[in-house]
Scaffold this active site. Structure first.
Site, PDB file in Angstrom:
ATOM      1  N   GLN A  56       0.861  -1.294   0.081  1.00  0.00           N
ATOM      2  CA  GLN A  56       0.063  -0.164   0.063  1.00  0.00           C
ATOM      3  C   GLN A  56       0.876   1.339  -0.109  1.00  0.00           C
ATOM      4  OE1 GLN A  56      -2.654  -1.443   3.406  1.00  0.00           O
ATOM      5  NE2 GLN A  56      -4.056  -0.286   1.932  1.00  0.00           N
ATOM      6  N   CYS A  95     -10.481   0.042   3.292  1.00  0.00           N
ATOM      7  CA  CYS A  95      -9.140   0.036   3.015  1.00  0.00           C
ATOM      8  C   CYS A  95      -8.638   1.129   2.532  1.00  0.00           C
ATOM      9  CB  CYS A  95      -8.879  -1.320   1.930  1.00  0.00           C
ATOM     10  SG  CYS A  95      -7.227  -1.362   1.413  1.00  0.00           S
ATOM     11  N   LEU A  96      -7.533   1.546   3.077  1.00  0.00           N
ATOM     12  CA  LEU A  96      -6.965   2.656   2.785  1.00  0.00           C
ATOM     13  C   LEU A  96      -6.518   2.817   1.064  1.00  0.00           C
ATOM     14  CD1 LEU A  96      -4.177   3.095   5.488  1.00  0.00           C
ATOM     15  CD2 LEU A  96      -6.307   4.215   5.554  1.00  0.00           C
ATOM     16  N   HIS A 137      -6.826  -9.243   7.026  1.00  0.00           N
ATOM     17  CA  HIS A 137      -6.920  -8.234   5.883  1.00  0.00           C
ATOM     18  C   HIS A 137      -5.409  -7.965   5.335  1.00  0.00           C
ATOM     19  CE1 HIS A 137      -8.769  -4.540   3.878  1.00  0.00           C
ATOM     20  NE2 HIS A 137      -7.598  -4.266   3.842  1.00  0.00           N
ATOM     21  N   GLU A 138      -4.641  -7.363   6.135  1.00  0.00           N
ATOM     22  CA  GLU A 138      -3.153  -6.842   5.954  1.00  0.00           C
ATOM     23  C   GLU A 138      -2.336  -8.340   5.252  1.00  0.00           C
ATOM     24  OE1 GLU A 138      -3.289  -4.384   5.616  1.00  0.00           O
ATOM     25  OE2 GLU A 138      -4.574  -3.637   7.142  1.00  0.00           O
TER      26      GLU A 138
HETATM   27 CO    CO Z   1      -6.554  -2.670   3.046  1.00  0.00          CO
END
Ligand code: CO
Length: 166
Positions: A56, A95-96, A137-138
Site C-alpha cells: 500500500q 481499506c486505505l 486483511h493485511e
Molecule cells: Co487494506
C-alpha cells in the site's frame, strides 16, 4: 522490484497492479527495514488507518502493521503465516487503498498468526474479533489479495455507524 528506499511514502490506491502482486519475503532485518516500518506506521496514522501493508506504500515486501489502539499494541508482522483455528464472522471492512468503499466480508474468527518481528525473531499470537480480521486483511495484501474480492455486500458510507480502515 522496489526496495525499501522510497524517500516519501504515499498510499497506493486501486486500481494499481502493485496491490495485486504477491510480495517478496523479507530476508534482511536491518536499519533500512526499521526505518521503513516507522515510516509505514506514520503513513497509516496520517490516514487514520488501523492497519497497513507494505504494497500500500508501493513496496512489494511481506511486511505489514496492525494497530487497533488498544491493549494489543502495535503489531508489526514480517513474513506472516496464518492458521485458521475456528469460527466465522461477517463484518464491514474498509481499506486505505479504496477510499470511500466499504463492504461486508466473511472471515474465519479465531486465528493463529506466526510471523517475524522487525529483528527477525519469530512470534506467534492468537486473535479473534476485529484484531483477527485486521491481521487477515493485511496478510491478504501481502498475497496481492484485496478485500473487494471478498466483499459479499457493499455498504454505503452514510450507512456506516463506526468503521475503521485497513
Ligand atoms: Co487494506
Amino acid at each position: 522490484m522496489e526496495d525499501f528506499t522510497l524517500t516519501e511514502l504515499k498510499i497506493v490506491t486501486a486500481p494499481d497492479e502493485r496491490l495485486e502482486t504477491k510480495c517478496e519475503e523479507v530476508t534482511e532485518f536491518n536499519q533500512e527495514l526499521h526505518d521503513f516500518l516507522d515510516d509505514l506506521f506514520d503513513l497509516m496514522m496520517e490516514h487514520d488507518g488501523i492497519g497497513i501493508a507494505a504494497p500500500q506504500a508501493g513496496v512489494l515486501k511481506q511486511a505489514a502493521i496492525v494497530y487497533l489502539d488498544d491493549e494489543s499494541g502495535i503489531i508489526e508482522m514480517i513474513n506472516p503465516k496464518i492458521d485458521v483455528l475456528s469460527g466465522e464472522e461477517t463484518e464491514v471492512e474498509g481499506c486505505l487503498s479504496f477510499p470511500g468503499i466499504f463492504g461486508e466480508v466473511k472471515r474465519p474468527d479465531k486465528i493463529r498468526l506466526t510471523a517475524q518481528d522487525r529483528n527477525g525473531k519469530e512470534f506467534t499470537l492468537e486473535a479473534n474479533g476485529y484484531l483477527s480480521r485486521a491481521i487477515q486483511h493485511e496478510a491478504d495484501h501481502l498475497e496481492g489479495l484485496l478485500f473487494t474480492s471478498k466483499v459479499i455486500k457493499y455498504v454505503k458510507e452514510e450507512d456506516l455507524e463506526g468503521y475503521e480502515e485497513e
